[in-house]
Design an enzyme around this catalytic site. Structure first.
Site, PDB file in Angstrom:
ATOM      1  N   TYR A   4       0.836  -1.223  -0.069  1.00 38.16           N
ATOM      2  CA  TYR A   4       0.468  -0.457   0.501  1.00 38.16           C
ATOM      3  C   TYR A   4       0.928   1.082   0.233  1.00 38.16           C
ATOM      4  CZ  TYR A   4      -4.166   2.011   0.810  1.00 38.16           C
ATOM      5  OH  TYR A   4      -5.726   3.347   0.668  1.00 38.16           O
ATOM      6  N   ASP A  61      10.603  -3.375  -6.488  1.00 33.03           N
ATOM      7  CA  ASP A  61      10.699  -4.054  -7.328  1.00 33.03           C
ATOM      8  C   ASP A  61      12.177  -4.982  -6.589  1.00 33.03           C
ATOM      9  OD1 ASP A  61       9.507  -3.284  -9.673  1.00 33.03           O
ATOM     10  OD2 ASP A  61      10.245  -1.812  -9.647  1.00 33.03           O
ATOM     11  N   HIS A  86       5.845  -4.004 -12.534  1.00 32.87           N
ATOM     12  CA  HIS A  86       7.039  -3.154 -13.844  1.00 32.87           C
ATOM     13  C   HIS A  86       7.555  -4.739 -14.148  1.00 32.87           C
ATOM     14  CE1 HIS A  86      10.533  -1.427 -15.296  1.00 32.87           C
ATOM     15  NE2 HIS A  86      11.377  -1.507 -14.086  1.00 32.87           N
ATOM     16  N   GLY A 112       2.084   6.638  -8.294  1.00 32.39           N
ATOM     17  CA  GLY A 112       0.683   7.281  -7.912  1.00 32.39           C
ATOM     18  C   GLY A 112      -0.713   7.487  -7.521  1.00 32.39           C
ATOM     19  N   ASP A 169      11.647   1.171 -19.869  1.00 33.76           N
ATOM     20  CA  ASP A 169      11.512   1.616 -18.882  1.00 33.76           C
ATOM     21  C   ASP A 169      12.926   3.055 -18.582  1.00 33.76           C
ATOM     22  OD1 ASP A 169       9.474   2.805 -16.307  1.00 33.76           O
ATOM     23  OD2 ASP A 169      11.157   1.830 -15.543  1.00 33.76           O
ATOM     24  N   GLU A 173      14.689   6.242 -18.205  1.00 26.93           N
ATOM     25  CA  GLU A 173      14.533   6.864 -16.915  1.00 26.93           C
ATOM     26  C   GLU A 173      15.875   7.175 -17.294  1.00 26.93           C
ATOM     27  OE1 GLU A 173      13.149   4.309 -14.179  1.00 26.93           O
ATOM     28  OE2 GLU A 173      14.677   3.328 -13.281  1.00 26.93           O
ATOM     29  N   GLU A 209      12.438  26.212 -16.170  1.00 22.70           N
ATOM     30  CA  GLU A 209      11.055  26.881 -17.020  1.00 22.70           C
ATOM     31  C   GLU A 209      11.202  25.510 -17.768  1.00 22.70           C
ATOM     32  OE1 GLU A 209      12.119  30.008 -19.044  1.00 22.70           O
ATOM     33  OE2 GLU A 209      13.017  31.182 -17.578  1.00 22.70           O
TER      34      GLU A 209
HETATM   35  P1  NDP Z   1       6.452   1.314  -2.257  1.00 21.40           P
HETATM   36  O1  NDP Z   1       8.269   2.011  -2.351  1.00 21.40           O
HETATM   37  O2  NDP Z   1       5.693   2.995  -2.589  1.00 21.40           O
HETATM   38  O3  NDP Z   1       6.101   0.668  -1.171  1.00 21.40           O
HETATM   39  C1  NDP Z   1       5.519   0.490  -0.693  1.00 21.40           C
HETATM   40  C2  NDP Z   1       4.668  -0.728  -0.146  1.00 21.40           C
HETATM   41  O4  NDP Z   1       5.275  -2.094  -0.470  1.00 21.40           O
HETATM   42  C3  NDP Z   1       4.542  -0.398   1.335  1.00 21.40           C
HETATM   43  O5  NDP Z   1       3.134  -0.879   1.766  1.00 21.40           O
HETATM   44  C4  NDP Z   1       5.591  -1.561   1.927  1.00 21.40           C
HETATM   45  O6  NDP Z   1       5.271  -2.334   3.305  1.00 21.40           O
HETATM   46  C5  NDP Z   1       5.313  -2.438   1.383  1.00 21.40           C
HETATM   47  N1  NDP Z   1       6.640  -3.517   1.045  1.00 21.40           N
HETATM   48  C6  NDP Z   1       7.478  -3.589   1.195  1.00 21.40           C
HETATM   49  N2  NDP Z   1       8.557  -4.454   1.141  1.00 21.40           N
HETATM   50  C7  NDP Z   1       7.382  -5.433   1.429  1.00 21.40           C
HETATM   51  C8  NDP Z   1       8.228  -6.562   1.750  1.00 21.40           C
HETATM   52  N3  NDP Z   1       9.202  -7.088   1.894  1.00 21.40           N
HETATM   53  N4  NDP Z   1       6.598  -7.418   2.149  1.00 21.40           N
HETATM   54  C9  NDP Z   1       5.400  -6.809   1.797  1.00 21.40           C
HETATM   55  N5  NDP Z   1       5.582  -5.759   1.409  1.00 21.40           N
HETATM   56  C10 NDP Z   1       6.394  -5.062   1.713  1.00 21.40           C
HETATM   57  O7  NDP Z   1       6.550   0.814  -4.317  1.00 21.40           O
HETATM   58  P2  NDP Z   1       5.714   1.849  -5.501  1.00 21.40           P
HETATM   59  O8  NDP Z   1       4.450   1.590  -5.375  1.00 21.40           O
HETATM   60  O9  NDP Z   1       6.990   2.867  -5.741  1.00 21.40           O
HETATM   61  O10 NDP Z   1       6.609   0.646  -6.297  1.00 21.40           O
HETATM   62  C11 NDP Z   1       5.367  -0.862  -6.735  1.00 21.40           C
HETATM   63  C12 NDP Z   1       5.389  -1.113  -7.883  1.00 21.40           C
HETATM   64  O11 NDP Z   1       5.221  -0.317  -8.499  1.00 21.40           O
HETATM   65  C13 NDP Z   1       7.088  -1.658  -8.369  1.00 21.40           C
HETATM   66  O12 NDP Z   1       7.496  -2.510  -9.252  1.00 21.40           O
HETATM   67  C14 NDP Z   1       7.509  -0.314  -9.179  1.00 21.40           C
HETATM   68  O13 NDP Z   1       8.544  -0.621 -10.050  1.00 21.40           O
HETATM   69  C15 NDP Z   1       5.950  -0.100  -9.780  1.00 21.40           C
HETATM   70  N6  NDP Z   1       6.004   1.360 -10.318  1.00 21.40           N
HETATM   71  C16 NDP Z   1       5.999   2.757  -9.735  1.00 21.40           C
HETATM   72  C17 NDP Z   1       5.734   3.372 -10.052  1.00 21.40           C
HETATM   73  C18 NDP Z   1       5.995   4.882  -9.346  1.00 21.40           C
HETATM   74  O14 NDP Z   1       5.609   5.794  -9.826  1.00 21.40           O
HETATM   75  N7  NDP Z   1       6.448   4.898  -7.801  1.00 21.40           N
HETATM   76  C19 NDP Z   1       5.141   3.409 -11.849  1.00 21.40           C
HETATM   77  C20 NDP Z   1       4.879   2.781 -12.374  1.00 21.40           C
HETATM   78  C21 NDP Z   1       5.545   1.568 -11.473  1.00 21.40           C
HETATM   79  P3  NDP Z   1       4.168  -1.294   5.089  1.00 21.40           P
HETATM   80  O15 NDP Z   1       3.195  -0.577   4.463  1.00 21.40           O
HETATM   81  O16 NDP Z   1       4.436  -2.576   5.553  1.00 21.40           O
HETATM   82  O17 NDP Z   1       5.548  -0.611   4.726  1.00 21.40           O
HETATM   83 MG    MG Z   2       8.187   4.639 -16.208  1.00 25.74          MG
END
Ligand code: NDP
Ligand code: MG
Length: 314
Positions: A4, A61, A86, A112, A169, A173, A209
Site C-alpha cells: 500500500y 522491485d 514493472h 501513484g 523503462d 529514466e 522553466e
Molecule cells: P512503494 O515503495 O511505494 O511500496 C511500498 C509498499 O510496499 C508498502 O506498503 C510496504 O509495506 C510494502 N512492502 C515493502 N516491502 C515489503 C515486503 N518485503 N513484504 C510486503 N510488503 C512490502 O512501491 P511503489 O508503489 O513505488 O512500486 C510498486 C511497484 O510499482 C514496483 O514494481 C514499481 O516499479 C512499480 N511502479 C512504480 C511507479 C511509481 O511511480 N512509484 C510507477 C510505475 C510502476 P509497509 O506498508 O508495511 O511498509
Molecule cells: Mg517508467
C-alpha cells in the site's frame, strides 16, 4: 492488493471505486494499515489475501523476489492472476512463479498520486501492459480489465512484452527522464556560469522553466509544443538544437542500453542494494558539492518551498 505504497494505494482505491472487491494484504505491523482502513478498505495479512482471483504485488522491485518466496507465493493460487507494475523482477530478478497462474504486467506511466488524482478527475494515466504467462487463456483480457479498472484505459493501454517494458523503462529514466535531463541542465547551467552569467539567473532559466516545456509536450506533443512557443524560441530550436546532442552522447546511450540488456545494470544495482546503498550515498554526496546544487540550496526556500515534503513517488 499486496503493498500500500505509491502504486498500491492508488490502484487499490481506483479498483474499489470501479466496483472491484478489494482486500489489502500487508505485512505484520505495517505502518500503512491505518491509512488503508481509514480509506474504507479491508485490511488483512499477506496470507489473508489468499483466495483472491487477482493478486497485485505492488511493493519495491528489489523486495519482490524475496517477499514472493517468503509470504506471497501461497496467496497466488492456481487459476488466479498475478499482476505486477514493472517487469524488473521477472526480467532481471529471477522471479519464478508456479505453472497454472497467469502473470501479467500493468505498468501505469506515472506515480501513484497522479494515477489517483486523474482517476478522481474522470481521466487517467496511460499504462503499458504485457502478458508474461497465459495459463488460463484469459490473461490478456484480465490485464485489459485491470488496466480499465485503475483508469488507464481512459487514456490508453499500450501492449508490450516483459523484456521490452523493463528495458525501455530503465533506459528512458537513465537517458532522458532523470539521468539525461539532469546532466543536460547541469551542462547548460555550467556553460552560462563559466561565461560570467549570474548563477541564480542561469538556474532559473535552465531548470525552472523546463516544467513548462515538459507540460506542453505531455499535453500536446512536440508539434503542439512548437505551435505554442515564441517565434524566437522556435527558430533557435530548429537551427541550434541539433548541435546539442552529438555522436558522443548517442554512443553513451547505446552503451547504457547495452548494460541494461546484458544485465550489468541490474547486477550493479543489486550489489548497491546489498551494501545498503553505499555507492548511491557516495554519489549523492558528491552531487551535493556541485555548483548547480549549491545554487539550488540558496534559491530553494523561495523557488521550491515544498521541497522537503516527501511524496512516495518514482
Ligand atoms: P512503494 O515503495 O511505494 O511500496 C511500498 C509498499 O510496499 C508498502 O506498503 C510496504 O509495506 C510494502 N512492502 C515493502 N516491502 C515489503 C515486503 N518485503 N513484504 C510486503 N510488503 C512490502 O512501491 P511503489 O508503489 O513505488 O512500486 C510498486 C511497484 O510499482 C514496483 O514494481 C514499481 O516499479 C512499480 N511502479 C512504480 C511507479 C511509481 O511511480 N512509484 C510507477 C510505475 C510502476 P509497509 O506498508 O508495511 O511498509
Ligand atoms: Mg517508467
Amino acid at each position: 492488493m499486496i503493498g500500500y505504497g505509491s502504486q498500491g494505494e492508488a490502484q487499490a482505491l481506483n479498483l474499489r471505486d470501479s466496483g472491484v472487491d478489494v482486500v489489502v494484504g500487508l505485512r505484520e505491523g505495517s505502518p500503512s494499515a491505518d491509512r488503508a482502513r481509514t480509506a474504507g478498505l479491508d485490511v488483512t495479512s499477506v496470507r489473508g489475501a489468499a483466495g483472491s482471483d487477482i493478486v497485485a504485488l505492488l511493493i519495491p522491485d528489489e523486495e519482490i523476489v524475496h517477499a514472493f518466496a517468503e509470504s506471497v507465493e501461497p496467496v497466488v493460487e492456481e487459476g488466479s492472476t498475478l499482476v505486477l507494475a514493472h517487469g524488473f523482477a521477472l526480467r532481471f530478478g529471477g522471479l519464478e512463479i508456479a505453472g497454472g497462474i497467469d502473470v501479467v504486467l500493468v505498468a501505469p506511466m506515472g506515480p501513484g498520486t497522479l494515477l489517483r488524482e486523474r482517476y478522481q478527475a474522470g481521466t487517467g494515466l496511460p499504462a503499458a501492459y504485457a502478458v508474461d504467462r497465459d495459463a488460463t487463456g484469459r490473461a490478456r483480457q484480465t490485464a485489459l480489465e485491470y488496466g480499465a479498472a485503475i483508469g488507464c484505459a481512459r487514456v490508453g493501454l499500450f501492449e508490450t512484452g516483459v523484456a521490452e517494458e523493463t528495458e525501455v523503462d530503465l533506459f528512458a529514466e537513465q537517458a532522458v527522464l532523470v539521468g539525461g535531463v539532469i546532466r543536460l541542465i547541469e551542462a547548460a547551467f555550467e556553460t552560462l556560469v563559466e561565461a560570467g552569467y549570474d548563477p541564480a539567473v542561469a538556474y532559473m532559466e535552465c531548470l525552472y522553466e523546463l516544467g513548462l516545456t515538459a507540460d506542453l509536450m505531455q499535453r500536446f506533443g512536440v508539434s503542439g509544443m512548437r505551435n505554442r512557443i515564441s517565434r524566437t524560441a522556435l527558430f533557435g530550436d530548429l537551427t541550434r538544437g541539433g548541435r546539442i546532442i552529438g555522436e558522443e552522447t548517442r554512443n553513451g546511450m547505446r552503451q547504457v542500453l547495452e548494460e541494461i540488456r546484458n544485465g550489468r545494470f541490474a547486477e550493479e544495482l543489486a550489489a548497491d542494494v546489498s551494501s545498503e546503498g553505499r555507492e548511491t550515498k557516495q554519489a549523492l554526496e558528491r552531487a551535493r558539492q556541485s555548483l548547480l546544487l549549491r545554487v539550488e540550496e540558496a534559491v530553494a526556500p523561495v523557488v521550491h518551498p515544498g521541497r522537503d515534503e516527501h511524496e512516495p513517488d518514482e
